[in-house]
Design a protein around this motif. Structure first.
Motif, short mmCIF file in Angstrom:
data_model
loop_
_atom_site.label_atom_id
_atom_site.label_comp_id
_atom_site.label_asym_id
_atom_site.label_seq_id
_atom_site.Cartn_x
_atom_site.Cartn_y
_atom_site.Cartn_z
N VAL A 251 31.63 31.08 45.97
CA VAL A 251 32.48 31.78 45.01
C VAL A 251 31.71 32.92 44.36
O VAL A 251 30.54 32.78 43.99
CB VAL A 251 33.00 30.80 43.93
N ASP A 252 32.38 34.06 44.23
CA ASP A 252 31.82 35.25 43.59
C ASP A 252 32.46 35.38 42.21
O ASP A 252 33.64 35.70 42.09
CB ASP A 252 32.13 36.47 44.45
N VAL A 253 31.70 35.15 41.17
CA VAL A 253 32.25 35.12 39.82
C VAL A 253 32.87 36.46 39.43
O VAL A 253 33.85 36.51 38.65
CB VAL A 253 31.18 34.68 38.79
N LEU A 254 32.36 37.58 39.95
CA LEU A 254 32.93 38.88 39.62
C LEU A 254 34.33 39.04 40.22
O LEU A 254 35.22 39.61 39.59
CB LEU A 254 32.01 40.00 40.12
N ARG A 255 34.53 38.52 41.42
CA ARG A 255 35.87 38.55 42.03
C ARG A 255 36.84 37.69 41.22
O ARG A 255 38.00 38.05 41.02
CB ARG A 255 35.80 38.07 43.48
N VAL A 256 36.35 36.54 40.77
CA VAL A 256 37.20 35.67 39.96
C VAL A 256 37.58 36.36 38.65
O VAL A 256 38.76 36.36 38.26
CB VAL A 256 36.47 34.33 39.65
N SER A 257 36.61 36.96 37.99
CA SER A 257 36.86 37.61 36.70
C SER A 257 37.86 38.76 36.83
O SER A 257 38.77 38.91 36.00
CB SER A 257 35.55 38.15 36.10
N GLU A 258 37.71 39.58 37.87
CA GLU A 258 38.62 40.71 38.08
C GLU A 258 40.03 40.21 38.35
O GLU A 258 41.01 40.75 37.81
CB GLU A 258 38.13 41.55 39.26
N PHE A 259 40.16 39.17 39.16
CA PHE A 259 41.46 38.59 39.47
C PHE A 259 42.12 38.03 38.21
O PHE A 259 43.29 38.31 37.93
CB PHE A 259 41.27 37.49 40.51
N MET A 260 41.37 37.25 37.45
CA MET A 260 41.95 36.61 36.27
C MET A 260 42.27 37.62 35.17
O MET A 260 43.21 37.42 34.39
CB MET A 260 41.03 35.51 35.75
N GLN A 261 41.52 38.72 35.09
CA GLN A 261 41.86 39.77 34.14
C GLN A 261 43.22 40.36 34.47
O GLN A 261 44.04 40.60 33.57
CB GLN A 261 40.78 40.86 34.15
N ARG A 262 43.47 40.59 35.75
CA ARG A 262 44.78 41.11 36.14
C ARG A 262 45.88 40.09 35.85
O ARG A 262 46.98 40.46 35.42
CB ARG A 262 44.78 41.48 37.63
N VAL A 263 45.61 38.82 36.07
CA VAL A 263 46.61 37.78 35.77
C VAL A 263 46.93 37.76 34.27
O VAL A 263 48.09 37.68 33.87
CB VAL A 263 46.10 36.40 36.23
N ARG A 264 45.90 37.85 33.45
CA ARG A 264 46.14 37.84 32.00
C ARG A 264 46.93 39.06 31.57
O ARG A 264 47.81 38.96 30.68
CB ARG A 264 44.79 37.76 31.25
N GLN A 265 46.64 40.21 32.15
CA GLN A 265 47.43 41.41 31.84
C GLN A 265 48.88 41.23 32.23
O GLN A 265 49.78 41.59 31.49
CB GLN A 265 46.83 42.62 32.56
N PHE A 266 49.12 40.63 33.40
CA PHE A 266 50.47 40.37 33.86
C PHE A 266 51.19 39.40 32.91
O PHE A 266 52.33 39.62 32.51
CB PHE A 266 50.44 39.79 35.28
N ARG A 267 50.49 38.35 32.52
CA ARG A 267 51.11 37.34 31.65
C ARG A 267 51.40 37.90 30.27
O ARG A 267 52.35 37.46 29.60
CB ARG A 267 50.19 36.11 31.55
N SER A 268 50.62 38.86 29.83
CA SER A 268 50.85 39.44 28.49
C SER A 268 52.19 40.17 28.40
O SER A 268 52.72 40.36 27.31
CB SER A 268 49.71 40.39 28.12
N GLY A 269 52.74 40.56 29.56
CA GLY A 269 54.02 41.25 29.57
C GLY A 269 55.20 40.34 29.78
O GLY A 269 56.35 40.80 29.82
N LEU A 270 54.95 39.03 29.90
CA LEU A 270 56.04 38.08 30.11
C LEU A 270 56.79 37.83 28.81
O LEU A 270 56.18 37.87 27.72
CB LEU A 270 55.50 36.75 30.65
N PRO A 271 58.09 37.56 28.89
CA PRO A 271 58.84 37.27 27.65
C PRO A 271 58.40 35.96 27.03
O PRO A 271 57.85 35.10 27.69
CB PRO A 271 60.29 37.18 28.16
#
Length: 271
Positions: A251-271
């Motif tokens: 596992v590459d922690v930088l790949r995980v962090s980048e992925f999860m940052q995008r997920v959190r940004q996506f979730r922030s726009g959910l109703p």
């Protein structure tokens, strides 16, 4: 849907695979390195996944190729040891998957305190591992006999490397599975680990069983995670978190962090 938020603490959770190295009894087990090395690798990957911010982890014997549909006891006994040694390090909800044995997965969950399992619980398939049959009624009764009622069951109804024996559509299979077996969630997959789950298929299933959580089970990556989570209620992913996106790397922690940052940004726009 409430159990997802209750268990994972977020909407649209990402469950990260913590793939274990080949185990004793597996053709590719590295006996000269032994179980201590397998545990070290699992610990490294678990730390990288958690440091990268995943919502949950699921331990699986991914390297036990070719897979069995009735797993030898040595496999899940070794998995129990590994997870037991890591319990003090696990900081997120966790599940297990003994490929491909539903009863063994449930037994391992009971032994290790896991909260969920992913397995093939229903259907008959022509697969790379031979004719693949299931018995959901027997497995669910086993779940109750071993006092695993609290363990959530994630039904993979599009198993990798297999084709359903019958002419029904995946949407029809989803609808009848929900009616007959009452799964806690359904998983929709691509052909193999790392292959993208069809967005059209996710949508078809979600439309016919809107009250059942649906997970995109394979091939969720940085470039498609927003599209996949716009339909699915969560994602299970492993390959994209590995160095260079190659399943057998660490596992590459930088790949995980980048992925999860995008997920959190996506979730922030959910109703």
């Amino acid at each position: 849907m409430s159990w997802l938020k209750d268990m994972f603490g977020v909407s649209k959770p990402v469950i990260a695979m913590c793939h274990l190295e080949a185990l004793p009894g597996d053709p590719n087990y590295q006996a000269e390195k032994g179980m201590d090395w397998v545990i070290e690798r699992a610990c490294f990957n678990l730390k990288a996944l958690q440091d990268g911010g995943v919502d949950a982890v699921m331990f699986s014997n991914e390297a036990s190729l070719p897979y069995l549909t009735t797993v030898e006891p040595v496999t899940y006994v070794c998995m129990a040891r590994i997870i037991g040694e890591l319990l003090g390090e696990i900081k997120v909800p966790y599940g297990v998957n003994v490929l491909w044995d539903a009863k063994a997965s449930i037994d391992l969950a009971v032994a290790t305190g896991a909260s969920f399992v992913r397995e093939i619980f229903t259907g008959v398939y022509a697969s790379d591992f031979g004719l693949w049959n299931t018995n959901a009624g027997e497995v669910i009764r086993h779940q109750h006999r071993v006092h695993a009622e609290h363990v959530k069951l994630l039904f993979n109804i599009v198993p990798e490397a297999a084709s359903y024996l019958g002419s029904r559509s995946v949407a029809d299979i989803a609808r009848s599975t929900v009616f007959n077996a009452r799964p806690d969630a359904l998983c929709i997959s691509g052909l193999t680990a790392g292959d993208e789950t069809s967005a059209d298929l996710l949508l078809q299933v979600k439309e016919v069983v809107p009250d059942t959580p649906i997970f995109a089970n394979t091939g969720v990556r940085l470039g498609n995670v927003e599209q996949q989570l716009s339909i699915a209620d969560g994602a299970i992913t492993g390959t994209t978190f590995k160095r260079d996106g190659y399943i057998w790397n660490e596992v590459d922690v930088l790949r995980v962090s980048e992925f999860m940052q995008r997920v959190r940004q996506f979730r922030s726009g959910l109703p």
